[in-house]
Design an enzyme around this catalytic site. Structure first.
Site, mmCIF file in Angstrom:
data_model
loop_
_atom_site.group_PDB
_atom_site.id
_atom_site.type_symbol
_atom_site.label_atom_id
_atom_site.label_comp_id
_atom_site.label_asym_id
_atom_site.label_seq_id
_atom_site.Cartn_x
_atom_site.Cartn_y
_atom_site.Cartn_z
ATOM 1 N N SER A 136 0.863 -1.175 0.000
ATOM 2 C CA SER A 136 0.000 0.000 0.000
ATOM 3 C C SER A 136 0.902 1.227 0.000
ATOM 4 O O SER A 136 2.068 1.137 0.413
ATOM 5 C CB SER A 136 -0.861 -0.011 1.263
ATOM 6 O OG SER A 136 -1.509 1.224 1.443
ATOM 7 N N TYR A 149 -2.449 -1.428 10.862
ATOM 8 C CA TYR A 149 -2.497 -1.794 9.429
ATOM 9 C C TYR A 149 -1.199 -1.381 8.742
ATOM 10 O O TYR A 149 -0.585 -2.162 8.015
ATOM 11 C CB TYR A 149 -3.696 -1.116 8.762
ATOM 12 C CG TYR A 149 -3.727 -1.290 7.260
ATOM 13 C CD1 TYR A 149 -3.955 -2.544 6.682
ATOM 14 C CD2 TYR A 149 -3.540 -0.197 6.410
ATOM 15 C CE1 TYR A 149 -3.985 -2.699 5.304
ATOM 16 C CE2 TYR A 149 -3.571 -0.350 5.029
ATOM 17 C CZ TYR A 149 -3.792 -1.599 4.482
ATOM 18 O OH TYR A 149 -3.819 -1.756 3.112
HETATM 19 N N1 NAP Z 1 -8.636 -0.723 -1.390
HETATM 20 C C1 NAP Z 1 -7.630 0.070 -1.065
HETATM 21 O O1 NAP Z 1 -7.803 1.303 -0.986
HETATM 22 C C2 NAP Z 1 -6.260 -0.495 -0.827
HETATM 23 C C3 NAP Z 1 -5.192 0.405 -0.730
HETATM 24 C C4 NAP Z 1 -3.913 -0.077 -0.510
HETATM 25 C C5 NAP Z 1 -3.695 -1.440 -0.389
HETATM 26 N N2 NAP Z 1 -4.736 -2.310 -0.473
HETATM 27 C C6 NAP Z 1 -4.437 -3.739 -0.322
HETATM 28 O O2 NAP Z 1 -4.974 -4.446 -1.410
HETATM 29 C C7 NAP Z 1 -5.237 -5.805 -1.029
HETATM 30 C C8 NAP Z 1 -6.630 -6.182 -1.482
HETATM 31 O O3 NAP Z 1 -7.565 -5.367 -0.802
HETATM 32 P P1 NAP Z 1 -8.925 -4.853 -1.509
HETATM 33 O O4 NAP Z 1 -8.900 -3.384 -1.477
HETATM 34 O O5 NAP Z 1 -9.139 -5.553 -2.773
HETATM 35 O O6 NAP Z 1 -9.973 -5.321 -0.393
HETATM 36 P P2 NAP Z 1 -11.246 -6.307 -0.522
HETATM 37 O O7 NAP Z 1 -12.131 -5.865 -1.632
HETATM 38 O O8 NAP Z 1 -11.811 -6.358 0.843
HETATM 39 O O9 NAP Z 1 -10.597 -7.715 -0.904
HETATM 40 C C9 NAP Z 1 -9.768 -8.376 -0.010
HETATM 41 C C10 NAP Z 1 -9.638 -9.811 -0.433
HETATM 42 O O10 NAP Z 1 -8.740 -10.465 0.481
HETATM 43 C C11 NAP Z 1 -9.382 -11.646 0.914
HETATM 44 N N3 NAP Z 1 -8.926 -12.148 2.195
HETATM 45 C C12 NAP Z 1 -8.945 -11.547 3.405
HETATM 46 N N4 NAP Z 1 -8.475 -12.381 4.346
HETATM 47 C C13 NAP Z 1 -8.155 -13.531 3.700
HETATM 48 C C14 NAP Z 1 -7.620 -14.772 4.117
HETATM 49 N N5 NAP Z 1 -7.335 -15.028 5.407
HETATM 50 N N6 NAP Z 1 -7.386 -15.722 3.189
HETATM 51 C C15 NAP Z 1 -7.669 -15.501 1.874
HETATM 52 N N7 NAP Z 1 -8.206 -14.357 1.435
HETATM 53 C C16 NAP Z 1 -8.438 -13.393 2.336
HETATM 54 C C17 NAP Z 1 -10.863 -11.302 0.930
HETATM 55 O O11 NAP Z 1 -11.631 -12.476 0.986
HETATM 56 P P3 NAP Z 1 -12.924 -12.610 1.943
HETATM 57 O O12 NAP Z 1 -14.041 -12.018 1.153
HETATM 58 O O13 NAP Z 1 -13.036 -14.080 2.182
HETATM 59 O O14 NAP Z 1 -12.624 -11.835 3.204
HETATM 60 C C18 NAP Z 1 -10.972 -10.554 -0.380
HETATM 61 O O15 NAP Z 1 -11.054 -11.441 -1.465
HETATM 62 C C19 NAP Z 1 -5.032 -5.857 0.488
HETATM 63 O O16 NAP Z 1 -3.770 -6.437 0.773
HETATM 64 C C20 NAP Z 1 -5.058 -4.390 0.901
HETATM 65 O O17 NAP Z 1 -4.298 -4.154 2.068
HETATM 66 C C21 NAP Z 1 -6.017 -1.867 -0.691
#
Ligand code: NAP
Length: 293
Positions: A136, A149
Protein backbone atom coordinates in the site's frame (compact mmCIF):
# COMPACT_ATOMS: atom_id res chain seq x y z
CA UNK A 1 9.25 -18.47 -19.27
CA UNK A 2 6.60 -18.61 -21.98
CA UNK A 3 4.56 -15.50 -22.79
CA UNK A 4 1.41 -16.90 -21.19
CA UNK A 5 1.93 -17.59 -17.53
CA UNK A 6 0.43 -19.64 -14.74
CA UNK A 7 -0.56 -17.04 -12.16
CA UNK A 8 -2.06 -17.60 -8.71
CA UNK A 9 -3.81 -14.69 -7.01
CA UNK A 10 -4.67 -14.77 -3.30
CA UNK A 11 -7.78 -12.92 -2.12
CA UNK A 12 -9.22 -13.09 -5.63
CA UNK A 13 -12.84 -13.21 -4.47
CA UNK A 14 -13.24 -9.41 -4.25
CA UNK A 15 -11.73 -6.03 -4.99
CA UNK A 16 -8.21 -5.75 -6.38
CA UNK A 17 -7.61 -9.52 -6.39
CA UNK A 18 -10.77 -10.25 -8.36
CA UNK A 19 -10.15 -7.42 -10.84
CA UNK A 20 -6.56 -8.61 -11.29
CA UNK A 21 -7.56 -12.25 -11.80
CA UNK A 22 -10.16 -11.29 -14.42
CA UNK A 23 -7.76 -8.87 -16.14
CA UNK A 24 -4.98 -11.46 -16.37
CA UNK A 25 -7.44 -14.11 -17.57
CA UNK A 26 -8.71 -11.73 -20.28
CA UNK A 27 -5.07 -11.19 -21.31
CA UNK A 28 -4.79 -14.93 -21.95
CA UNK A 29 -2.92 -16.09 -18.88
CA UNK A 30 -3.80 -19.23 -16.97
CA UNK A 31 -5.13 -17.77 -13.73
CA UNK A 32 -5.68 -19.74 -10.55
CA UNK A 33 -7.96 -17.52 -8.47
CA UNK A 34 -8.01 -18.34 -4.78
CA UNK A 35 -9.95 -17.28 -1.71
CA UNK A 36 -12.30 -18.25 1.10
CA UNK A 37 -15.67 -17.31 -0.38
CA UNK A 38 -17.03 -20.39 -2.17
CA UNK A 39 -19.80 -18.48 -3.94
CA UNK A 40 -17.33 -15.96 -5.37
CA UNK A 41 -14.98 -18.80 -6.40
CA UNK A 42 -17.87 -20.51 -8.23
CA UNK A 43 -18.57 -17.25 -10.11
CA UNK A 44 -14.92 -17.05 -11.16
CA UNK A 45 -15.07 -20.65 -12.40
CA UNK A 46 -18.18 -19.76 -14.39
CA UNK A 47 -16.16 -16.92 -15.94
CA UNK A 48 -13.60 -19.47 -17.14
CA UNK A 49 -10.90 -19.16 -14.47
CA UNK A 50 -9.56 -21.96 -12.37
CA UNK A 51 -10.51 -21.27 -8.77
CA UNK A 52 -9.50 -23.06 -5.59
CA UNK A 53 -10.01 -22.52 -1.86
CA UNK A 54 -7.16 -20.82 -0.01
CA UNK A 55 -7.31 -19.20 3.42
CA UNK A 56 -3.86 -17.66 3.84
CA UNK A 57 -4.07 -17.97 7.64
CA UNK A 58 -4.50 -21.76 7.55
CA UNK A 59 -1.52 -24.08 7.11
CA UNK A 60 -3.90 -26.90 6.17
CA UNK A 61 -5.54 -24.77 3.50
CA UNK A 62 -2.17 -23.64 2.11
CA UNK A 63 -0.90 -27.24 1.91
CA UNK A 64 -4.11 -28.35 0.15
CA UNK A 65 -3.87 -25.45 -2.32
CA UNK A 66 -0.23 -26.29 -3.05
CA UNK A 67 -1.17 -29.94 -3.75
CA UNK A 68 -3.99 -28.78 -6.02
CA UNK A 69 -1.68 -26.42 -7.93
CA UNK A 70 0.83 -29.26 -8.39
CA UNK A 71 -1.97 -31.45 -9.71
CA UNK A 72 -3.40 -28.76 -12.02
CA UNK A 73 0.03 -27.88 -13.42
CA UNK A 74 1.39 -31.45 -13.55
CA UNK A 75 4.11 -30.56 -11.06
CA UNK A 76 5.27 -27.37 -12.83
CA UNK A 77 4.00 -25.05 -10.09
CA UNK A 78 3.44 -21.31 -10.55
CA UNK A 79 5.13 -18.86 -12.85
CA UNK A 80 3.75 -15.97 -10.82
CA UNK A 81 2.45 -15.68 -7.26
CA UNK A 82 0.38 -12.59 -6.46
CA UNK A 83 0.10 -12.11 -2.69
CA UNK A 84 -2.92 -9.84 -2.50
CA UNK A 85 -5.16 -11.11 0.34
CA UNK A 86 -5.41 -8.60 3.13
CA UNK A 87 -7.62 -6.22 5.07
CA UNK A 88 -7.32 -3.10 7.19
CA UNK A 89 -7.72 -3.00 10.97
CA UNK A 90 -8.06 0.65 11.96
CA UNK A 91 -8.40 2.24 15.39
CA UNK A 92 -6.22 3.90 18.05
CA UNK A 93 -3.12 1.76 18.60
CA UNK A 94 -3.69 1.74 22.37
CA UNK A 95 -7.31 0.68 22.06
CA UNK A 96 -7.06 -2.24 19.62
CA UNK A 97 -7.29 -5.68 21.22
CA UNK A 98 -4.31 -8.01 21.13
CA UNK A 99 -6.45 -10.63 19.37
CA UNK A 100 -7.41 -8.19 16.60
CA UNK A 101 -3.82 -7.03 16.15
CA UNK A 102 -2.57 -10.61 15.92
CA UNK A 103 -5.30 -11.52 13.45
CA UNK A 104 -4.27 -8.54 11.30
CA UNK A 105 -0.64 -9.67 11.25
CA UNK A 106 -1.72 -13.30 10.68
CA UNK A 107 -3.39 -12.37 7.40
CA UNK A 108 -1.31 -9.49 6.05
CA UNK A 109 2.16 -10.72 7.10
CA UNK A 110 2.35 -14.32 8.35
CA UNK A 111 -0.21 -15.54 5.80
CA UNK A 112 1.74 -13.92 2.97
CA UNK A 113 4.96 -15.47 4.24
CA UNK A 114 3.45 -18.94 4.51
CA UNK A 115 1.99 -18.81 1.00
CA UNK A 116 5.32 -17.55 -0.36
CA UNK A 117 7.19 -20.39 1.38
CA UNK A 118 4.79 -22.91 -0.17
CA UNK A 119 5.19 -21.79 -3.79
CA UNK A 120 8.74 -20.41 -4.09
CA UNK A 121 10.63 -23.75 -3.93
CA UNK A 122 9.21 -24.95 -7.28
CA UNK A 123 10.19 -21.61 -8.87
CA UNK A 124 13.69 -21.88 -7.39
CA UNK A 125 14.12 -25.41 -8.77
CA UNK A 126 13.06 -24.22 -12.24
CA UNK A 127 15.25 -21.12 -11.98
CA UNK A 128 12.36 -18.79 -12.88
CA UNK A 129 9.36 -17.13 -11.31
CA UNK A 130 7.81 -13.94 -9.99
CA UNK A 131 6.46 -12.96 -6.60
CA UNK A 132 4.27 -9.86 -6.46
CA UNK A 133 3.26 -8.53 -3.05
CA UNK A 134 0.38 -6.09 -2.67
CA UNK A 135 1.40 -3.55 -0.07
CA UNK A 136 0.00 0.00 0.00
CA UNK A 137 1.06 3.61 -0.21
CA UNK A 138 0.45 3.09 3.52
CA UNK A 139 3.54 0.87 3.49
CA UNK A 140 5.61 4.03 3.32
CA UNK A 141 3.51 6.57 5.23
CA UNK A 142 1.26 6.45 8.29
CA UNK A 143 -2.18 7.90 8.97
CA UNK A 144 -3.51 8.26 12.51
CA UNK A 145 -5.71 5.28 13.56
CA UNK A 146 -3.90 3.20 10.92
CA UNK A 147 -0.84 2.27 12.99
CA UNK A 148 -1.45 -1.47 13.09
CA UNK A 149 -2.50 -1.79 9.43
CA UNK A 150 0.46 0.33 8.37
CA UNK A 151 2.77 -1.78 10.55
CA UNK A 152 1.75 -4.86 8.56
CA UNK A 153 2.45 -3.07 5.28
CA UNK A 154 5.79 -1.67 6.52
CA UNK A 155 6.67 -5.27 7.49
CA UNK A 156 5.62 -6.45 4.05
CA UNK A 157 7.81 -3.79 2.41
CA UNK A 158 10.85 -4.97 4.41
CA UNK A 159 10.17 -8.63 3.63
CA UNK A 160 9.67 -7.87 -0.06
CA UNK A 161 12.90 -5.87 -0.24
CA UNK A 162 14.88 -8.74 1.30
CA UNK A 163 13.14 -11.37 -0.86
CA UNK A 164 13.89 -9.30 -3.97
CA UNK A 165 17.62 -9.51 -3.23
CA UNK A 166 17.62 -13.08 -1.91
CA UNK A 167 15.64 -14.69 -4.75
CA UNK A 168 17.19 -12.91 -7.75
CA UNK A 169 20.09 -15.40 -7.86
CA UNK A 170 17.50 -18.15 -8.50
CA UNK A 171 15.89 -16.30 -11.40
CA UNK A 172 12.94 -15.14 -9.31
CA UNK A 173 11.90 -11.49 -9.60
CA UNK A 174 10.05 -9.84 -6.71
CA UNK A 175 7.95 -6.67 -6.93
CA UNK A 176 5.82 -4.69 -4.53
CA UNK A 177 2.58 -2.99 -5.55
CA UNK A 178 1.50 0.12 -3.63
CA UNK A 179 -2.12 1.05 -4.32
CA UNK A 180 -3.56 4.37 -3.23
CA UNK A 181 -7.21 4.57 -2.21
CA UNK A 182 -9.07 2.08 -4.41
CA UNK A 183 -12.83 1.42 -4.56
CA UNK A 184 -13.24 -2.15 -3.23
CA UNK A 185 -14.77 -3.93 -0.23
CA UNK A 186 -11.78 -2.79 1.82
CA UNK A 187 -13.49 0.20 3.48
CA UNK A 188 -16.62 -1.78 4.34
CA UNK A 189 -14.49 -4.40 6.10
CA UNK A 190 -12.48 -1.71 7.90
CA UNK A 191 -15.62 0.08 9.08
CA UNK A 192 -17.24 -3.10 10.36
CA UNK A 193 -14.09 -3.90 12.39
CA UNK A 194 -13.88 -0.32 13.71
CA UNK A 195 -17.50 -0.39 14.91
CA UNK A 196 -16.78 -2.25 18.14
CA UNK A 197 -14.19 0.35 19.20
CA UNK A 198 -16.46 3.35 18.63
CA UNK A 199 -17.81 4.68 21.90
CA UNK A 200 -18.70 8.11 23.24
CA UNK A 201 -16.74 7.21 26.39
CA UNK A 202 -13.50 6.50 24.53
CA UNK A 203 -10.64 8.95 25.15
CA UNK A 204 -10.35 8.89 21.33
CA UNK A 205 -14.06 9.64 20.76
CA UNK A 206 -13.41 12.69 18.55
CA UNK A 207 -10.91 10.81 16.36
CA UNK A 208 -13.23 7.81 16.16
CA UNK A 209 -16.03 10.11 15.06
CA UNK A 210 -13.83 11.44 12.28
CA UNK A 211 -12.61 7.94 11.36
CA UNK A 212 -16.13 6.54 11.29
CA UNK A 213 -17.24 9.17 8.80
CA UNK A 214 -13.97 9.33 6.84
CA UNK A 215 -15.22 6.99 4.14
CA UNK A 216 -17.49 9.60 2.56
CA UNK A 217 -14.87 12.32 2.82
CA UNK A 218 -12.16 10.32 1.04
CA UNK A 219 -14.40 8.27 -1.31
CA UNK A 220 -14.24 10.99 -3.95
CA UNK A 221 -10.49 10.37 -4.26
CA UNK A 222 -10.96 6.63 -4.80
CA UNK A 223 -10.61 5.05 -8.23
CA UNK A 224 -11.40 1.57 -9.54
CA UNK A 225 -8.89 -1.31 -9.27
CA UNK A 226 -7.94 -1.36 -12.99
CA UNK A 227 -4.70 0.61 -12.56
CA UNK A 228 -3.58 -1.83 -9.87
CA UNK A 229 -4.42 -4.81 -12.10
CA UNK A 230 -2.36 -3.28 -14.92
CA UNK A 231 0.59 -2.68 -12.58
CA UNK A 232 0.42 -6.32 -11.46
CA UNK A 233 0.29 -7.45 -15.09
CA UNK A 234 3.44 -5.43 -15.84
CA UNK A 235 5.22 -6.93 -12.82
CA UNK A 236 4.12 -10.42 -13.91
CA UNK A 237 5.01 -10.22 -17.58
CA UNK A 238 7.50 -7.45 -18.34
CA UNK A 239 11.02 -8.45 -19.22
CA UNK A 240 12.09 -5.72 -16.81
CA UNK A 241 9.70 -5.79 -13.86
CA UNK A 242 10.09 -2.86 -11.50
CA UNK A 243 10.87 -3.26 -7.82
CA UNK A 244 7.96 -0.97 -6.91
CA UNK A 245 4.73 0.12 -8.56
CA UNK A 246 2.53 2.89 -7.14
CA UNK A 247 -1.00 2.67 -8.56
CA UNK A 248 -2.36 5.00 -9.72
CA UNK A 249 1.06 6.63 -10.16
CA UNK A 250 0.07 10.04 -8.68
CA UNK A 251 -0.25 8.47 -5.23
CA UNK A 252 3.56 8.52 -5.11
CA UNK A 253 3.15 12.18 -4.10
CA UNK A 254 2.06 11.15 -0.58
CA UNK A 255 5.25 9.39 0.61
CA UNK A 256 7.32 11.96 -1.33
CA UNK A 257 5.68 14.87 0.52
CA UNK A 258 6.11 13.08 3.86
CA UNK A 259 9.87 12.92 3.24
CA UNK A 260 10.01 16.53 2.10
CA UNK A 261 7.97 18.23 4.83
CA UNK A 262 9.10 18.53 8.46
CA UNK A 263 7.57 15.95 10.80
CA UNK A 264 6.12 18.58 13.16
CA UNK A 265 4.11 19.98 10.23
CA UNK A 266 2.75 16.67 8.90
CA UNK A 267 1.97 15.53 12.48
CA UNK A 268 0.10 18.78 13.12
CA UNK A 269 -1.87 18.52 9.88
CA UNK A 270 -2.83 14.87 10.43
CA UNK A 271 -3.74 15.49 14.07
CA UNK A 272 -5.88 18.43 13.08
CA UNK A 273 -7.87 16.64 10.37
CA UNK A 274 -8.14 13.44 12.42
CA UNK A 275 -9.74 14.82 15.58
CA UNK A 276 -6.54 14.31 17.57
CA UNK A 277 -5.81 17.95 18.41
CA UNK A 278 -7.95 18.08 21.56
CA UNK A 279 -10.60 20.30 19.96
CA UNK A 280 -14.21 19.20 20.34
CA UNK A 281 -15.78 17.99 17.10
CA UNK A 282 -18.98 19.13 15.48
CA UNK A 283 -22.14 18.58 17.56
CA UNK A 284 -23.80 16.45 14.85
CA UNK A 285 -23.62 13.53 14.57
CA UNK A 286 -23.78 13.73 18.33
CA UNK A 287 -21.60 10.69 18.86
CA UNK A 288 -19.13 8.53 16.97
CA UNK A 289 -21.54 5.65 17.42
CA UNK A 290 -24.23 7.68 15.63
CA UNK A 291 -21.81 8.42 12.79
CA UNK A 292 -21.30 4.68 12.21
CA UNK A 293 -24.93 3.69 12.66
N1 NAP B 1 -8.64 -0.72 -1.39
C1 NAP B 1 -7.63 0.07 -1.07
O1 NAP B 1 -7.80 1.30 -0.99
C2 NAP B 1 -6.26 -0.50 -0.83
C3 NAP B 1 -5.19 0.40 -0.73
C4 NAP B 1 -3.91 -0.08 -0.51
C5 NAP B 1 -3.70 -1.44 -0.39
N2 NAP B 1 -4.74 -2.31 -0.47
C6 NAP B 1 -4.44 -3.74 -0.32
O2 NAP B 1 -4.97 -4.45 -1.41
C7 NAP B 1 -5.24 -5.80 -1.03
C8 NAP B 1 -6.63 -6.18 -1.48
O3 NAP B 1 -7.56 -5.37 -0.80
P1 NAP B 1 -8.92 -4.85 -1.51
O4 NAP B 1 -8.90 -3.38 -1.48
O5 NAP B 1 -9.14 -5.55 -2.77
O6 NAP B 1 -9.97 -5.32 -0.39
P2 NAP B 1 -11.25 -6.31 -0.52
O7 NAP B 1 -12.13 -5.87 -1.63
O8 NAP B 1 -11.81 -6.36 0.84
O9 NAP B 1 -10.60 -7.72 -0.90
C9 NAP B 1 -9.77 -8.38 -0.01
C10 NAP B 1 -9.64 -9.81 -0.43
O10 NAP B 1 -8.74 -10.46 0.48
C11 NAP B 1 -9.38 -11.65 0.91
N3 NAP B 1 -8.93 -12.15 2.19
C12 NAP B 1 -8.94 -11.55 3.41
N4 NAP B 1 -8.47 -12.38 4.35
C13 NAP B 1 -8.15 -13.53 3.70
C14 NAP B 1 -7.62 -14.77 4.12
N5 NAP B 1 -7.34 -15.03 5.41
N6 NAP B 1 -7.39 -15.72 3.19
C15 NAP B 1 -7.67 -15.50 1.87
N7 NAP B 1 -8.21 -14.36 1.44
C16 NAP B 1 -8.44 -13.39 2.34
C17 NAP B 1 -10.86 -11.30 0.93
O11 NAP B 1 -11.63 -12.48 0.99
P3 NAP B 1 -12.92 -12.61 1.94
O12 NAP B 1 -14.04 -12.02 1.15
O13 NAP B 1 -13.04 -14.08 2.18
O14 NAP B 1 -12.62 -11.83 3.20
C18 NAP B 1 -10.97 -10.55 -0.38
O15 NAP B 1 -11.05 -11.44 -1.46
C19 NAP B 1 -5.03 -5.86 0.49
O16 NAP B 1 -3.77 -6.44 0.77
C20 NAP B 1 -5.06 -4.39 0.90
O17 NAP B 1 -4.30 -4.15 2.07
C21 NAP B 1 -6.02 -1.87 -0.69
Amino acid sequence: MSAKKIILVTGATAGIGKATALHLHAAGHRVIATGRNEKALAELRAAGLEAIALDVTSDVSIAAAKDEVDRLTSGHGLDVLVNNAGYGLFGPVEALSDADVRAQFDTNVFGLLAVTRAFVPAMRKRGAGRVINVSSVGGRMVFPLGGVYHATKFALEALTTALRMELRQFGIRVSVIEPGYIKTEFTATTMSLLRKYVSDESPYAAALQVGASADEAVARFAVGPESVARAIEHAATSRWPRARYVAPFYNAAGPWLMRLLPTWLTDWAFRRVSGLDGRPRLPAPASPAAALA
